[in-house]
Design an enzyme around this catalytic site. Structure first.
Site, PDB file in Angstrom:
ATOM      1  N   CYS A 250       3.260   8.657   0.870  1.00 15.90           N
ATOM      2  CA  CYS A 250       3.782   7.780   1.915  1.00 15.90           C
ATOM      3  C   CYS A 250       4.061   6.421   1.261  1.00 15.90           C
ATOM      4  CB  CYS A 250       2.751   7.669   3.044  1.00 15.90           C
ATOM      5  SG  CYS A 250       3.266   6.583   4.359  1.00 15.90           S
TER       6      CYS A 250
ATOM      7  N   CYS B  47       1.491  -1.645  16.031  1.00 12.17           N
ATOM      8  CA  CYS B  47       1.430  -1.440  14.578  1.00 12.17           C
ATOM      9  C   CYS B  47       0.858  -2.664  13.861  1.00 12.17           C
ATOM     10  CB  CYS B  47       2.829  -1.130  14.046  1.00 12.17           C
ATOM     11  SG  CYS B  47       2.885  -0.903  12.257  1.00 12.17           S
TER      12      CYS B  47
ATOM     13  N   CYS C 156      -1.270   5.993   9.938  1.00  7.68           N
ATOM     14  CA  CYS C 156      -0.032   5.358  10.391  1.00  7.68           C
ATOM     15  C   CYS C 156      -0.323   4.041  11.082  1.00  7.68           C
ATOM     16  CB  CYS C 156       0.678   6.228  11.412  1.00  7.68           C
ATOM     17  SG  CYS C 156       1.198   7.791  10.781  1.00  7.68           S
TER      18      CYS C 156
ATOM     19  N   GLU D 131       0.833  -1.193   0.000  1.00  7.09           N
ATOM     20  CA  GLU D 131       0.000   0.000   0.000  1.00  7.09           C
ATOM     21  C   GLU D 131       0.873   1.251   0.000  1.00  7.09           C
ATOM     22  OE1 GLU D 131      -4.094  -1.574   2.025  1.00  7.09           O
ATOM     23  OE2 GLU D 131      -2.673  -0.618   3.364  1.00  7.09           O
TER      24      GLU D 131
ATOM     25  N   CYS E  71       6.529  -6.330   7.577  1.00  5.19           N
ATOM     26  CA  CYS E  71       7.607  -5.718   8.363  1.00  5.19           C
ATOM     27  C   CYS E  71       8.040  -6.698   9.435  1.00  5.19           C
ATOM     28  CB  CYS E  71       7.118  -4.424   9.016  1.00  5.19           C
ATOM     29  SG  CYS E  71       8.425  -3.513   9.875  1.00  5.19           S
TER      30      CYS E  71
ATOM     31  N   CYS F  65       6.532  -3.879  16.124  1.00 10.18           N
ATOM     32  CA  CYS F  65       6.195  -2.870  17.128  1.00 10.18           C
ATOM     33  C   CYS F  65       4.789  -3.195  17.648  1.00 10.18           C
ATOM     34  CB  CYS F  65       6.263  -1.470  16.529  1.00 10.18           C
ATOM     35  SG  CYS F  65       7.934  -1.064  15.987  1.00 10.18           S
TER      36      CYS F  65
HETATM   37  N1  SAH Z   1       9.313   1.311  10.081  1.00 10.69           N
HETATM   38  C1  SAH Z   1       9.423   2.743  10.066  1.00 10.69           C
HETATM   39  C2  SAH Z   1       8.422   3.434   9.161  1.00 10.69           C
HETATM   40  C3  SAH Z   1       6.968   3.017   9.206  1.00 10.69           C
HETATM   41  S1  SAH Z   1       5.798   3.635  10.282  1.00 10.69           S
HETATM   42  C4  SAH Z   1       9.302   3.277  11.467  1.00 10.69           C
HETATM   43  O1  SAH Z   1       8.885   2.545  12.351  1.00 10.69           O
HETATM   44  O2  SAH Z   1       9.657   4.418  11.692  1.00 10.69           O
HETATM   45  C5  SAH Z   1       5.585   5.307  10.429  1.00 10.69           C
HETATM   46  C6  SAH Z   1       5.227   5.705  11.857  1.00 10.69           C
HETATM   47  O3  SAH Z   1       3.895   5.273  12.239  1.00 10.69           O
HETATM   48  C7  SAH Z   1       6.167   5.098  12.876  1.00 10.69           C
HETATM   49  O4  SAH Z   1       6.595   6.080  13.775  1.00 10.69           O
HETATM   50  C8  SAH Z   1       5.279   4.088  13.557  1.00 10.69           C
HETATM   51  O5  SAH Z   1       5.730   3.757  14.832  1.00 10.69           O
HETATM   52  C9  SAH Z   1       3.946   4.785  13.554  1.00 10.69           C
HETATM   53  N2  SAH Z   1       2.817   3.908  13.894  1.00 10.69           N
HETATM   54  C10 SAH Z   1       2.745   2.575  13.772  1.00 10.69           C
HETATM   55  N3  SAH Z   1       1.561   2.110  14.210  1.00 10.69           N
HETATM   56  C11 SAH Z   1       0.849   3.190  14.612  1.00 10.69           C
HETATM   57  C12 SAH Z   1      -0.453   3.372  15.133  1.00 10.69           C
HETATM   58  N4  SAH Z   1      -1.265   2.339  15.337  1.00 10.69           N
HETATM   59  N5  SAH Z   1      -0.850   4.633  15.439  1.00 10.69           N
HETATM   60  C13 SAH Z   1      -0.043   5.689  15.215  1.00 10.69           C
HETATM   61  N6  SAH Z   1       1.195   5.576  14.702  1.00 10.69           N
HETATM   62  C14 SAH Z   1       1.643   4.348  14.413  1.00 10.69           C
END
Ligand code: SAH
Length: 361
Positions: A108, A122, A338, A95, A115, A119
């Site tokens: 984006c 996420c 995000c 996406e 991934c 985290c």
């Molecule tokens: N892998 C990279 C880029 C992808 S995510 C990274 O982690 O930086 C882009 C941002 O969205 C990251 O800061 C991530 O932690 C955040 N993110 C992930 N899940 C989220 C959620 N459920 N709500 C808000 N931000 C989130």
């Protein structure tokens, strides 16, 4: 088995294409024209590249190809954010998201299918890791979005904040950025690119030495080693302290700063104490904080704090001289925000399908 020996121009930097043309006895300068056709005009049919000699066009059609992701679905949010589901040559899906007027036009972009970082908040992380994207697939998302949105000749920004961890796919990510920077193509400057990472340290240190330097965003999310170990599991390997030391050494250009992203989770990392600890951690770093109130989703065991709590957190940072912004969540109604990017392919055994089944959707 049939193997395609054609050269995929979507995967080549200008110098590689020049060498390939020269090896076949064609003048190198045609490479620049080809790059212009592909990136500036969105033309991938060699027959339409009308300023190339006929003989070269025939040669290109037999020995070269240009692979481009295919738009399978487009969903537009009430706020204008548009999510693209793209199909890659091997049938896998990713996406990419268009976020209009923030104030720039922003794409984006994903760097991996799935991934590996896992985290805790996420959805992409829940999907697991499938494979790295190639440089051509990363840059190809930008070509496709720019073309679909009529922005080929306009300025736009890109953020590597889609699916995947860019520093876990270093070579292809950096090659894609170089392709996007090529003056004969989009001619993007590093200032229009933002690389967001959880902090894969060896790769971050390598990034510090690159001639083409994107803006850096660090997904920090926590102020203690113990908690970050749980929220961002790679912290067990590359801890918070080392990460912040690497940020201190990172060559930040004049008038620029590292962005620290901080997902706010109700009753987990949103207390005044957390805010004060964050101020102390960032001391001596040219940085700013971007707060991301959690985008909630089924299967994510955290809650989004109230706006009042987010404001209280932000106020403490700014009272202590830390520049802070709160990310407005865009495209939540189409699950384009995000951490909400997750794809399912028709194949019932993909991680996305399994997760959807687990979540009962
Ligand atoms: N892998 C990279 C880029 C992808 S995510 C990274 O982690 O930086 C882009 C941002 O969205 C990251 O800061 C991530 O932690 C955040 N993110 C992930 N899940 C989220 C959620 N459920 N709500 C808000 N931000 C989130």
């Amino acid at each position: 088995m049939f193997t395609d020996s054609r050269i995929d121009i979507a995967e080549t930097e200008l110098a590689e294409l020049e060498r390939a043309l020269a090896a076949l006895g064609h003048p190198r300068f045609h490479a620049r024209q080809i790059v212009q056709w592909i990136y500036k005009r969105g033309i991938t049919d060699f027959g339409q590249m009308s300023d190339l000699p006929r003989e070269l066009r025939t040669h290109l059609a037999s020995d070269f190809l240009i692979t481009t992701p295919i738009v399978e679905r487009m969903e537009r949010s009430i706020d204008g954010t548009t999510k693209f589901l793209l199909r890659l040559a091997d049938g896998k899906h990713i996406e990419s998201v268009f976020i209009p007027d923030t104030p720039a036009q922003t794409f984006c972009i994903s760097t991996q299918v799935g991934c590996a970082m896992k985290c805790a908040f996420c959805l992409t992380g829940k999907m697991g890791f499938d494979r790295n994207l190639t440089a051509g697939e990363i840059a190809g998302q930008v070509r496709v979005l720019a073309q679909e949105l009529g922005l080929l000749d306009r300025r736009f920004n890109i953020v590597l904040m889609g699916m995947g961890e860019p520093l876990h796919n270093y070579e292809s990510t950096m090659k894609a950025l170089r392709m996007l920077a090529d003056e004969h193509g989009f001619g993007m400057s590093g200032r229009r690119m933002t690389l967001s990472t959880v902090g894969v340290l060896p790769a971050l240190e390598r990034l510090a030495t690159e001639p083409l330097m994107p803006n850096l965003a660090i997904s920090l999310h926590s102020t203690t080693e113990e908690q970050r170990d749980l929220l961002v599991p790679i912290n067990r390997k590359y801890g918070l302290k080392e990460l912040l030391d690497a940020c201190r050494r990172f060559p930040v250009k004049r008038r620029e700063r590292i962005t620290f992203e901080y997902v706010i989770l109700q009753d987990v990392n949103d207390s005044p104490e957390d805010a004060r600890r964050l101020v102390r951690l960032l001391h001596g770093i040219r940085g700013k904080v971007n707060l991301l109130p959690l985008n909630e989703a089924a299967g994510i065991p955290f809650e989004r704090p109230s706006d009042a709590r987010v404001d209280r957190f932000a106020r403490i940072l700014s009272e202590h001289g830390v520049t802070v912004s709160v990310r407005k969540s865009r495209g939540r109604d189409i699950r384009a925000a995000c951490g909400q990017l997750i794809t399912e392919s028709p194949n019932a055994t993909t991680p996305g399908k399994r997760l959807a089944m687990l979540m009962g959707t």
